[in-house]
Design an enzyme around this catalytic site. Structure first.
Site, PDB file in Angstrom:
ATOM      1  N   LYS A 159      -1.627  -1.825  -3.735  1.00  9.91           N
ATOM      2  CA  LYS A 159      -2.776  -1.085  -3.193  1.00  9.91           C
ATOM      3  C   LYS A 159      -2.443   0.411  -3.219  1.00  9.91           C
ATOM      4  O   LYS A 159      -1.839   0.944  -2.278  1.00  9.91           O
ATOM      5  CB  LYS A 159      -3.076  -1.561  -1.767  1.00  9.91           C
ATOM      6  CG  LYS A 159      -4.207  -0.788  -1.111  1.00  9.91           C
ATOM      7  CD  LYS A 159      -4.748  -1.498   0.112  1.00  9.91           C
ATOM      8  CE  LYS A 159      -5.746  -0.610   0.835  1.00  9.91           C
ATOM      9  NZ  LYS A 159      -6.519  -1.330   1.835  1.00  9.91           N
TER      10      LYS A 159
ATOM     11  N   GLU B  75       0.846  -1.202   0.000  1.00 10.74           N
ATOM     12  CA  GLU B  75       0.000   0.000   0.000  1.00 10.74           C
ATOM     13  C   GLU B  75       0.875   1.244   0.000  1.00 10.74           C
ATOM     14  O   GLU B  75       1.523   1.576   0.992  1.00 10.74           O
ATOM     15  CB  GLU B  75      -0.927   0.007   1.228  1.00 10.74           C
ATOM     16  CG  GLU B  75      -1.864   1.211   1.215  1.00 10.74           C
ATOM     17  CD  GLU B  75      -2.944   1.159   2.289  1.00 10.74           C
ATOM     18  OE1 GLU B  75      -2.871   0.306   3.187  1.00 10.74           O
ATOM     19  OE2 GLU B  75      -3.864   1.998   2.222  1.00 10.74           O
TER      20      GLU B  75
END
Ligand code: 13P
Length: 291
Positions: A166, A124
């Site tokens: 992500k 992420e």
């Protein structure tokens, strides 16, 4: 490292137009969300809320120290994927290249350790929405960040087929005076990713970053409408706030509200499932409001 198992898990995470519900907030973040709605910030309430959404319990937060042992332990207990988040703030003169490099290095180190333990890393890298930056500036910074991340993933030998990216969508800053349409966001986001995310990556699962549930669904949908059949990776979602917010407000810490809160979670899941196929329409929201 069993690359076939990693790649099978990664593909499964984005299969069949599904996505992920991110409900792994740290205790302080979860408490902040509860406090904003007047829900008391107890361990029991955090557990009850996560159980409502089918999550087993409290989040385990780790630094890189000792991570290898912890990943082995959790891999041995059956964990199949894990997430690490790096946050990049945009502003006057920031982010600098040292910040981008340090974050990219840490994300890749974590990813390499995950794969060593048989766990698919969800990587992420979030360029925050707060600020006055324009859509073009967000695109430039997101491009620079993702270049650095993939450069580090290559350097540290991370298997691209056994990971999920992500990222943020490419959007103007929250207080930028120039707003962008849903289709401008869709085009800027996908065009950015087509240039920097290798085709070997099985899936991109967006964070929502503070967008409303409706807007996040509409933007994801627009990407699929615009680029149907042209994307080398699955383009999915791993939203926290954009799925959870209505459910959290309905639940409000009360056991009696659990079925209605679960219905609200289910509704957002359905909207995002439709968005993955380019089939989301705002009428889906009205139908839910009437029901
Ligand atoms: P949001 O969708 O609320 O941005 O959260 C995603 C997430 O998992 C943060 O780590």
């Amino acid at each position: 490292m069993d690359s076939t198992a990693l790649s099978d898990t990664a593909k499964m995470l984005v299969a069949d137009n599904k996505g992920l519900l991110a409900i792994d907030e740290s205790t302080p973040t979860c408490n902040k969300r509860f406090a904003a709605l007047g829900i008391s910030t107890t361990l029991e309430n955090r557990r009850a809320y996560r159980e409502l959404a089918g999550h087993p319990g409290e989040k385990v937060t780790e630094g890189l120290d000792g991570l290898r042992d912890r990943l082995r332990e959790y891999g041995g207990m059956g964990a199949r994927f894990a997430k690490w988040r790096a946050v990049i703030t945009m502003g006057e003169g920031i982010p600098g290249s040292a910040c981008i490099e340090a974050n990219a290095h840490a994300l890749a180190r974590y990813a390499a350790l995950c794969q060593e333990a048989g766990i698919v890393p969800v990587i992420e890298a979030e360029v925050l929405m707060s600020g006055v930056h324009t859509l073009a500036q967000c695109r430039a910074t997101t491009t620079e960040v993702l270049h650095a991340v993939f450069n580090q993933l290559y350097t540290q030998g991370v298997l691209l087929g056994g990971m999920i990216l992500k990222p943020n969508m490419v959007v103007p800053g929250l207080i930028c005076p120039q707003k962008a349409t849903i289709y401008e966001v869709a085009d800027a986001t996908v065009e950015c990713f087509l240039r920097v995310v290798p085709a070997a990556v099985p899936g991109i699962a967006f964070l929502s970053g503070g967008q409303s549930g409706e807007l996040a669904s509409a933007r994801l949908n627009a990407m699929h409408v615009r680029f149907a059949g042209q994307l080398p990776w699955g383009l999915s979602f791993s939203f926290a706030r954009a799925i959870q917010e209505p459910a959290l407000a309905i639940w409000h810490g009360e056991q009696a509200n659990v079925p209605a809160a679960q219905q609200a979670l289910y509704h957002r899941a359905q909207c995002n499932h439709a968005a993955r196929m380019g089939l989301y329409v705002p009428e889906m929201e009205w139908a839910n409001a009437i029901a």
